[in-house]
Design an enzyme around this catalytic site. Structure first.
Site, PDB file in Angstrom:
ATOM      1  N   GLN A   1       0.849  -1.197   0.000  1.00  0.00           N
ATOM      2  CA  GLN A   1       0.000   0.000   0.000  1.00  0.00           C
ATOM      3  C   GLN A   1       0.880   1.241   0.000  1.00  0.00           C
ATOM      4  OE1 GLN A   1      -3.433  -0.654   3.031  1.00  0.00           O
ATOM      5  NE2 GLN A   1      -1.829  -2.084   3.602  1.00  0.00           N
TER       6      GLN A   1
ATOM      7  N   HIS B   1      -1.478   1.501  -4.186  1.00  0.00           N
ATOM      8  CA  HIS B   1      -1.901   2.894  -4.028  1.00  0.00           C
ATOM      9  C   HIS B   1      -1.047   3.883  -4.818  1.00  0.00           C
ATOM     10  CE1 HIS B   1      -3.999   1.702   0.009  1.00  0.00           C
ATOM     11  NE2 HIS B   1      -4.648   1.286  -1.059  1.00  0.00           N
TER      12      HIS B   1
ATOM     13  N   SER C   1      -2.511  -1.099   9.398  1.00  0.00           N
ATOM     14  CA  SER C   1      -3.612  -1.091  10.373  1.00  0.00           C
ATOM     15  C   SER C   1      -4.808  -1.886   9.862  1.00  0.00           C
ATOM     16  CB  SER C   1      -4.018   0.358  10.679  1.00  0.00           C
ATOM     17  OG  SER C   1      -4.332   1.032   9.476  1.00  0.00           O
TER      18      SER C   1
HETATM   19  N1  APR Z   1       6.977  -2.022  12.227  1.00  0.00           N
HETATM   20  C1  APR Z   1       5.811  -2.614  11.842  1.00  0.00           C
HETATM   21  N2  APR Z   1       4.619  -2.006  11.960  1.00  0.00           N
HETATM   22  C2  APR Z   1       4.593  -0.766  12.481  1.00  0.00           C
HETATM   23  C3  APR Z   1       5.761  -0.096  12.891  1.00  0.00           C
HETATM   24  C4  APR Z   1       7.003  -0.781  12.748  1.00  0.00           C
HETATM   25  N3  APR Z   1       8.168  -0.225  13.119  1.00  0.00           N
HETATM   26  N4  APR Z   1       5.399   1.124  13.356  1.00  0.00           N
HETATM   27  C5  APR Z   1       4.065   1.207  13.238  1.00  0.00           C
HETATM   28  N5  APR Z   1       3.568   0.064  12.708  1.00  0.00           N
HETATM   29  C6  APR Z   1       2.184  -0.299  12.397  1.00  0.00           C
HETATM   30  C7  APR Z   1       1.142   0.377  13.237  1.00  0.00           C
HETATM   31  O1  APR Z   1       0.905  -0.379  14.429  1.00  0.00           O
HETATM   32  C8  APR Z   1      -0.070   0.363  12.314  1.00  0.00           C
HETATM   33  O2  APR Z   1      -0.834  -0.809  12.493  1.00  0.00           O
HETATM   34  O3  APR Z   1       1.943   0.136  11.083  1.00  0.00           O
HETATM   35  C9  APR Z   1       0.551   0.378  10.925  1.00  0.00           C
HETATM   36  C10 APR Z   1       0.391   1.652  10.161  1.00  0.00           C
HETATM   37  O4  APR Z   1      -0.969   1.864   9.897  1.00  0.00           O
HETATM   38  P1  APR Z   1      -1.460   3.094   9.008  1.00  0.00           P
HETATM   39  O5  APR Z   1      -0.789   4.348   9.469  1.00  0.00           O
HETATM   40  O6  APR Z   1      -2.940   3.064   9.017  1.00  0.00           O
HETATM   41  O7  APR Z   1      -0.876   2.757   7.544  1.00  0.00           O
HETATM   42  P2  APR Z   1      -1.455   1.777   6.445  1.00  0.00           P
HETATM   43  O8  APR Z   1      -2.142   0.628   7.066  1.00  0.00           O
HETATM   44  O9  APR Z   1      -0.352   1.514   5.499  1.00  0.00           O
HETATM   45  O10 APR Z   1      -2.532   2.704   5.746  1.00  0.00           O
HETATM   46  C11 APR Z   1      -3.239   2.224   4.642  1.00  0.00           C
HETATM   47  O11 APR Z   1      -4.193   4.351   4.270  1.00  0.00           O
HETATM   48  O12 APR Z   1      -4.017   6.654   4.231  1.00  0.00           O
HETATM   49  C12 APR Z   1      -3.984   5.524   3.483  1.00  0.00           C
HETATM   50  O13 APR Z   1      -3.235   5.288   1.331  1.00  0.00           O
HETATM   51  C13 APR Z   1      -2.763   5.323   2.663  1.00  0.00           C
HETATM   52  O14 APR Z   1      -1.730   3.257   1.977  1.00  0.00           O
HETATM   53  C14 APR Z   1      -2.255   3.980   3.093  1.00  0.00           C
HETATM   54  C15 APR Z   1      -3.490   3.315   3.646  1.00  0.00           C
END
Ligand code: APR
Length: 229
Positions: free
Chosen positions: A87, A105, A172
């Site tokens: 993503q 994305h 997430s």
């Molecule tokens: N290692 C692994 N996971 C981690 C770390 C780490 N060091 N630090 C944080 N995380 C986890 C968090 O616990 C969380 O569950 O990464 C996740 C990040 O979640 P989001 O910020 O929601 O990112 P993501 O899931 O990629 O979002 C999906 O949302 O806004 C849109 O298009 C955007 O592609 C993105 C999509």
């Protein structure tokens, strides 16, 4: 024949490379409104704001390097047929050495035409108002915004259906359709989830949780999978 591993990654895998996630505390969506910077409506209202947001992201990305987790996933290719579905709009999987990557994305280091979405250009510089494609329309970031179709989803579903092992790292799992991909896995497929934080998921068969950051959790998992082959 090699076993097929399909990996879904999110912002968390790049967090330790210095790229902010979206929904953690201090994440990007705390300081920016999604509807302003990542939606077709936002683009219509204020192109400059949107371009500046992604120009900042692009400048920041160019300073970042892949981390142990990106490199480890590339090592899996020595013994497995690997597809990375990300993503993320960064290029850290590519720099880490993975060769089969589906960018659900979009990609920050590409720009595309606003009248012909097949016109896509490499882009390592800021995109400014007035920068145009060969058909004379404004360029925009090559990003899938909220409310837009996810053109690579079909390809991702096909890969997921064929997976012998499915791994989810640093997401997430709240943004669809990406979060729904895991439901296309065969029942018996072992599924691994790497995340330092608990995430709420419906009941998924054969799911194991590695409660670690990507660098340590992915390193452990990759070593284990390579030993198994
Ligand atoms: N290692 C692994 N996971 C981690 C770390 C780490 N060091 N630090 C944080 N995380 C986890 C968090 O616990 C969380 O569950 O990464 C996740 C990040 O979640 P989001 O910020 O929601 O990112 P993501 O899931 O990629 O979002 C999906 O949302 O806004 C849109 O298009 C955007 O592609 C993105 C999509």
């Amino acid at each position: 024949m090699k076993q097929k591993i399909v990996i879904l990654t999110g912002a968390g895998i790049s967090a330790e490379s210095g790229i902010s996630t979206f929904r953690d505390s201090g994440g990007l969506w705390e300081n920016h409104r999604i509807e302003d910077v990542a939606s077709p409506g936002g683009w219509k209202r204020d192109r400059n704001l949107v371009l500046n947001f992604y120009n900042q992201r692009r400048r920041q990305l160019l300073e970042c390097k892949p981390n142990r987790a990106h490199f480890a996933l590339a090592e899996l290719e020595s013994k497995y047929d690997v597809t990375v579905i990300t993503q993320n709009i960064d290029n850290l999987h590519e720099l880490g050495g993975s060769t089969n990557i589906i960018h659900l994305h979009g990609e920050l280091l590409k720009a595309r035409s606003t009248i012909d979405e097949t016109l896509i250009y490499e882009c390592k510089k800021d995109i400014e108002l007035g920068d145009k494609c060969e058909k004379d329309s404004q360029l925009r970031p090559h990003i899938v915004w909220f409310g837009e179709a996810v053109p690579k989803m079909d390809e991702a579903i096909v890969a997921t259906r064929e997976a012998d092992i499915f791994i989810v790292i640093g997401t997430s799992m709240v943004v669809y359709p990406a979060a729904g991909l895991i439901n296309y896995c065969k029942y018996e497929v072992p599924k691994w989830l790497v995340n330092p934080n608990e995430i709420a998921l419906p009941r998924i068969p054969n799911l194991k949780f590695i409660n670690e950051k990507a660098t340590t959790g992915v390193d452990y998992l990759v070593k284990r999978l390579l030993e198994e082959q």
